[in-house]
Scaffold this active site. Structure first.
Site, mmCIF file in Angstrom:
data_model
loop_
_atom_site.group_PDB
_atom_site.id
_atom_site.type_symbol
_atom_site.label_atom_id
_atom_site.label_comp_id
_atom_site.label_asym_id
_atom_site.label_seq_id
_atom_site.Cartn_x
_atom_site.Cartn_y
_atom_site.Cartn_z
ATOM 1 N N CYS A 172 -5.360 6.932 4.783
ATOM 2 C CA CYS A 172 -4.340 5.980 4.362
ATOM 3 C C CYS A 172 -2.986 6.245 4.991
ATOM 4 C CB CYS A 172 -4.234 5.946 2.855
ATOM 5 S SG CYS A 172 -3.517 7.422 2.170
ATOM 6 N N CYS A 224 0.824 -1.209 0.000
ATOM 7 C CA CYS A 224 0.000 0.000 0.000
ATOM 8 C C CYS A 224 0.857 1.258 0.000
ATOM 9 C CB CYS A 224 -0.905 0.053 1.218
ATOM 10 S SG CYS A 224 -1.905 -1.393 1.425
#
Lengths: 383, 122
Positions: free
Chosen positions: B107, B38
């Site tokens: 995030c 990610c």
């Protein structure tokens, strides 16, 4: 602080001579080129002269050049326009590394009942002609493969794919936005039926481009209105942009010098431990470098370089609007701890001295970010 | 439309001059969150003396927001009691930084998660 601009694949500075010609049109030939009076006629003449110059440049006829607002519109018109005019065929072939204006258009057509094959590339970032050939079916309408990839600069075997398409009787479109003016383009030699170009990548203004449509190829308009550009692109002609695009054909490309500086840049970057070049170095446009650094993240690196006046771009997920990593780097199987740490440097006016400064700054920032990172190079299998 | 990388002065300050960055070799608690796929991995190390966070250090692989929020988090908890540290949330870290680009709030703002994991590891 002086700016060192290394993002010429994103856009270029308008050439001085181009800007002067554009300015003259703004001030002197401002009429609507569709108007019937003498002022309109004068503007129309400028448009038609530009169309001839551009057509000659790529080996086409002037009637085959449709002016648009740029690459995205040209790609949309090519793919949607062809699909609309040829409803009997419902299959399209493209590659996974195309520009979003091709990929998203194809995805949209899938929702309208088209089936699309997105073919992969090898680890060098090249589409194989044989892979295209294998996917062609009876109902294949179009193959759309880009000339030069916008992220990794790899050059696709367009002539070979064009020949395959011609033999199989399938239309061939190529997005030549990144290759135009950098590589020779001859529409007959490339066997293309449709070809997209954007002005702002070649030192012309933003908001102008064209689509080459080979004579006899059936394309329908996707934008309706006054029927300009042979009915294929309604909207008042962007005379300053069109004149600017034609003027940009005379901008000298410093191929040899820039290639030399680029090669030096690659050589120096590879001296930094844990560095890899993404995509083929051989089959690559002469001003592109796409490099990844192990264990760090590209947006951080890009921002640190920005603070030093160095403008580059990154394929990092964090810097993208969709927060996903570069699909191009993914397609060429860049390892996980390299894929987020990529930079794209696309060279224009730059000296060897500046490049050495850039390398020293990249080295410094990579070292700094690696100190912050939990992923240490000595523990990795990095070079 | 704002870019994902339009950061406040405080974010830039903590990004360029991260506080408490590095490793604690004999850490009492370690917490790692995120995933390299990610693009964000945060590791937080704690040294405690009784109930007090004597030292805290971080290592972060990620964007400017991830690095800045890691750094800011350490300044919020260093020298504090474990009880106080347990109350620190990702939201507190973002607030201390002024503002994060909306898309980055979820995030890249994982520093408090890593902290809580490190406290759980004590």
């Amino acid at each position: 602080m002086a700016t060192i601009y290394l993002d010429n694949a994103a856009t270029t500075k308008v050439d001085k001579n181009v800007a002067e010609k554009v300015k003259k049109v703004f001030l002197d030939s401002y009429a609507n080129p569709s108007s019937q009076h003498s002022c309109g006629k004068e503007a129309r003449k400028l448009v038609e002269t530009a169309r001839e110059e551009i057509a000659n440049f790529i080996g086409a006829n002037p009637s085959e050049i449709i002016f648009t607002s740029g690459g995205t519109e040209s790609n949309n018109l090519a793919i949607r326009g062809l699909a609309k005019a040829n409803p009997e065929k419902k299959h399209i072939i493209t590659s996974v590394i195309e520009h979003p204006s091709v990929l998203e258009t194809c995805k949209d057509l899938e929702k309208q009942g088209f089936s699309v094959d997105y073919i992969g590339v090898n680890e060098e970032g090249i589409v194989e002609g044989a892979d295209v050939k294998k996917k062609i079916r009876k109902d294949t309408l179009l193959v759309s493969i880009m000339h030069v990839n916008n992220e990794i600069g790899t050059i696709q075997p367009i002539e070979e794919i064009g020949e395959v398409c011609k033999k199989k009787g399938v239309y061939f479109h190529s997005d030549c936005v990144q290759g135009f003016m950098k590589l020779g383009i001859d529409v007959r030699k490339m066997h293309v039926d449709l070809l997209s170009v954007s002005g702002h990548k070649v030192h012309a203004p933003k908001g102008i481009g064209f689509l080459y449509v080979r004579k006899g190829v059936r394309v329908s308009a996707v934008q309706t209105g006054g029927g300009q550009e042979n009915g294929l692109r309604s909207g008042t002609g962007n005379v300053p942009g069109i004149v600017g695009l034609a003027a940009a054909l005379s901008v000298k490309q410093e191929v040899t010098r820039i290639r030399k500086v680029r090669d030096l840049l690659v050589k120096e970057l590879l001296k930094i431990p844990g560095t890899r070049i993404n995509g083929s170095l051989k089959k690559r446009i002469w001003n592109n470098v796409n490099v990844s650094f192990y264990g760090i993240e590209g947006e951080s690196l890009m921002l640190m370089l920005d603070k030093e006046g160095i403008c580059v771009s990154t394929g990092s997920a964090c810097a993208s609007n969709k927060l996903s990593e570069s699909y191009v780097l993914k397609a060429i199987k860049v390892p996980e701890l390299y894929i987020h740490g990529s930079l794209r440097l696309t060279l224009g006016e730059i000296s060897e001295k500046d490049i050495k400064f850039v390398v020293s700054k990249i080295n410094e920032k990579v070292e700094k970010l690696r100190k912050i990172s939990p992923f240490k190079l000595e523990m990795s299998d990095g070079k | 439309m704002e870019s994902n990388c339009d950061y406040t002065k405080a974010v830039f300050d903590h990004f360029q001059n991260p506080r408490n960055m590095g490793e604690i070799e004999d850490a009492d608690g370690v917490g790692t969150v995120g995933n390299p796929s990610c693009g964000d991995v945060l590791k937080v190390m704690l040294k405690v003396d009784g109930d007090k966070i004597e030292d805290v250090k971080f290592q972060t692989f990620g964007c400017a927001a991830a690095i800045a929020s890691s750094s800011m988090m350490t300044t919020l908890v260093k020298g504090k009691s474990l009880g106080e540290a347990k109350k620190v949330t990702n939201k507190d870290v973002a607030a201390a930084l002024g503002q994060l680009p909306p898309i980055k709030v979820h995030c890249s703002n994982l520093a408090a998660d890593a902290l809580q994991k490190a406290i759980g590891d004590l």
